[in-house]
Design a protein around this motif. Structure first.
Motif, mmCIF file in Angstrom:
data_model
loop_
_atom_site.group_PDB
_atom_site.id
_atom_site.type_symbol
_atom_site.label_atom_id
_atom_site.label_comp_id
_atom_site.label_asym_id
_atom_site.label_seq_id
_atom_site.Cartn_x
_atom_site.Cartn_y
_atom_site.Cartn_z
ATOM 1 N N PHE A 175 0.770 -1.452 -0.174
ATOM 2 C CA PHE A 175 -0.348 -0.052 -0.324
ATOM 3 C C PHE A 175 0.984 1.166 -0.301
ATOM 4 O O PHE A 175 1.703 1.317 0.391
ATOM 5 C CB PHE A 175 -1.433 -0.060 1.237
ATOM 6 C CG PHE A 175 -0.267 0.138 2.504
ATOM 7 C CD1 PHE A 175 -0.070 1.154 3.208
ATOM 8 C CD2 PHE A 175 -0.045 -1.355 3.218
ATOM 9 C CE1 PHE A 175 0.369 1.292 4.576
ATOM 10 C CE2 PHE A 175 0.938 -1.192 4.098
ATOM 11 C CZ PHE A 175 1.323 0.616 5.086
ATOM 12 N N SER A 176 0.730 2.050 -0.590
ATOM 13 C CA SER A 176 0.730 3.665 -1.032
ATOM 14 C C SER A 176 -0.007 4.537 0.262
ATOM 15 O O SER A 176 -0.878 4.288 0.234
ATOM 16 C CB SER A 176 1.474 4.086 -1.993
ATOM 17 O OG SER A 176 0.008 4.314 -2.378
ATOM 18 N N VAL A 177 1.029 5.687 1.106
ATOM 19 C CA VAL A 177 0.580 6.887 1.734
ATOM 20 C C VAL A 177 1.376 7.968 1.502
ATOM 21 O O VAL A 177 2.093 7.405 1.001
ATOM 22 C CB VAL A 177 -0.133 6.593 3.078
ATOM 23 C CG1 VAL A 177 -0.967 5.032 3.280
ATOM 24 C CG2 VAL A 177 1.802 5.710 3.138
ATOM 25 N N THR A 178 0.549 9.058 1.786
ATOM 26 C CA THR A 178 1.480 10.124 1.689
ATOM 27 C C THR A 178 2.329 10.342 2.921
ATOM 28 O O THR A 178 2.559 9.678 3.446
ATOM 29 C CB THR A 178 0.621 11.504 2.111
ATOM 30 O OG1 THR A 178 -1.035 11.336 1.754
ATOM 31 C CG2 THR A 178 1.084 12.588 2.933
ATOM 32 N N HIS A 179 3.735 10.700 1.468
ATOM 33 C CA HIS A 179 4.952 9.734 2.776
ATOM 34 C C HIS A 179 4.748 11.497 4.334
ATOM 35 O O HIS A 179 4.841 12.221 4.112
ATOM 36 C CB HIS A 179 5.922 10.641 2.276
ATOM 37 C CG HIS A 179 7.223 10.166 3.094
ATOM 38 N ND1 HIS A 179 8.230 10.628 4.278
ATOM 39 C CD2 HIS A 179 8.267 9.295 2.105
ATOM 40 C CE1 HIS A 179 9.272 10.040 4.270
ATOM 41 N NE2 HIS A 179 9.346 8.939 3.544
ATOM 42 N N PRO A 180 4.827 10.603 4.752
ATOM 43 C CA PRO A 180 5.024 10.708 6.622
ATOM 44 C C PRO A 180 5.497 12.163 6.471
ATOM 45 O O PRO A 180 5.536 13.363 7.386
ATOM 46 C CB PRO A 180 5.195 10.204 7.745
ATOM 47 C CG PRO A 180 5.049 8.513 7.691
ATOM 48 C CD PRO A 180 5.161 8.861 5.544
#
Length: 281
Positions: A175-180
């Motif tokens: 899964f991908s998310v906004t980079h913290p």
């Protein structure tokens, strides 16, 4: 969901806690309202049958983060937060026989059906919350998500446990998310977005509220360490972490992302993991 909330304007922005129900309701509200504009603006970049991991344009056709394409043909795949089904349809186009997409927004799924008709490639979809997947334990060989659902859930460990629950032993979650790290900086594609302003460790949600204080958009911040701990706590083994670089040929501006910022700051984090063979469902 009430009609007045569906049509409420954003009156203020807050950083505050937001629970599972409020977050899910806000996501439904926002995506029902914004799905048409989102698909009109970004549909060409995403492609009707494309698998793009984030605004940098990292393409699964080249990246192979899901594994050997030949081995995927016989897999059963769930896409979480599928939107208009572009990623799931890409998998179907490559011969994956069983792909299911879920999304919290009915309007996004209507766009998926529209693209099905236009392309002749149908994707099985269902309206559902990633925090409560309507599938039996061990139902899938692969669960994937490209910016879908996980950035919008308050309890990352619970969401990943739920994803792990529907995986068979040895199955994979990618899964991908906004980079913290992006949470430290203003959501500004210009030079104004290059100066750190907020603490990386401030985990309060970003909430857009109407005049009555009701959330109409919620996004949650989890640090890299939070995501790693959530993966391990869900009985998964972290096998990779990809931070895509902004390519020279991508000149688009997408919200706070731009070539200027993207070539200095990472915008996306892609986590690769697999369920431990001995993990309980």
């Amino acid at each position: 969901m009430t009609d007045d909330l569906m049509h409420a304007d954003v009156a203020q922005i807050a950083r505050r806690p937001a629970g599972a129900e409020e977050s899910a309701r806000a996501s439904r509200v926002w995506w029902e309202r914004e799905a048409d504009d989102y698909q009109a603006e970004h549909g060409g970049f995403l492609g009707d049958t494309g698998f793009v991991w984030g605004p940098e344009g990292l393409d699964e056709a080249a990246a192979h983060l899901l594994g050997d394409p030949a081995e995927l043909v016989g897999a059963r795949v769930l896409e979480v937060g599928c939107g208009a089904g572009q990623c799931g349809r890409w998998l179907r186009a490559r011969g994956v026989a069983e792909v299911v997409g879920i999304d919290v927004s009915a309007r996004q799924l209507q766009h998926s059906l529209r693209i099905d008709d236009a392309t002749g490639r149908a994707l099985a979809v269902a309206q559902a919350d990633a925090q409560r997947l309507p599938f039996a334990d061990g139902s899938f060989d692969l669960v994937c998500s490209a910016y879908g659902a996980f950035p919008f859930v308050p309890d990352a460990p619970a969401a990943l446990r739920e994803a792990a629950r529907v995986l068979r032993p040895g199955g994979r979650l990618v899964f991908s998310v906004t980079h913290p790290i992006r949470w430290c900086f203003p959501d500004d594609p210009t030079e104004g977005g290059l100066t750190a302003r907020d603490s990386y460790f401030d985990r309060r949600a970003y909430v857009e509220e109407d005049a009555r204080g009701r959330a109409v958009y919620v996004e949650h911040h989890h640090t890299i360490g939070d995501w790693v701990a959530a993966i391990v706590g869900a009985g998964l083994r972290l096998t990779g972490l990809v931070e895509p670089e902004w390519p020279e040929d991508n000149e688009q501006v997408w919200g706070g992302w731009s070539p200027l910022r993207g070539r200095i700051l990472p915008g996306t984090a892609v986590f690769l993991s697999e369920r431990n063979e001995g993990a309980a469902a």
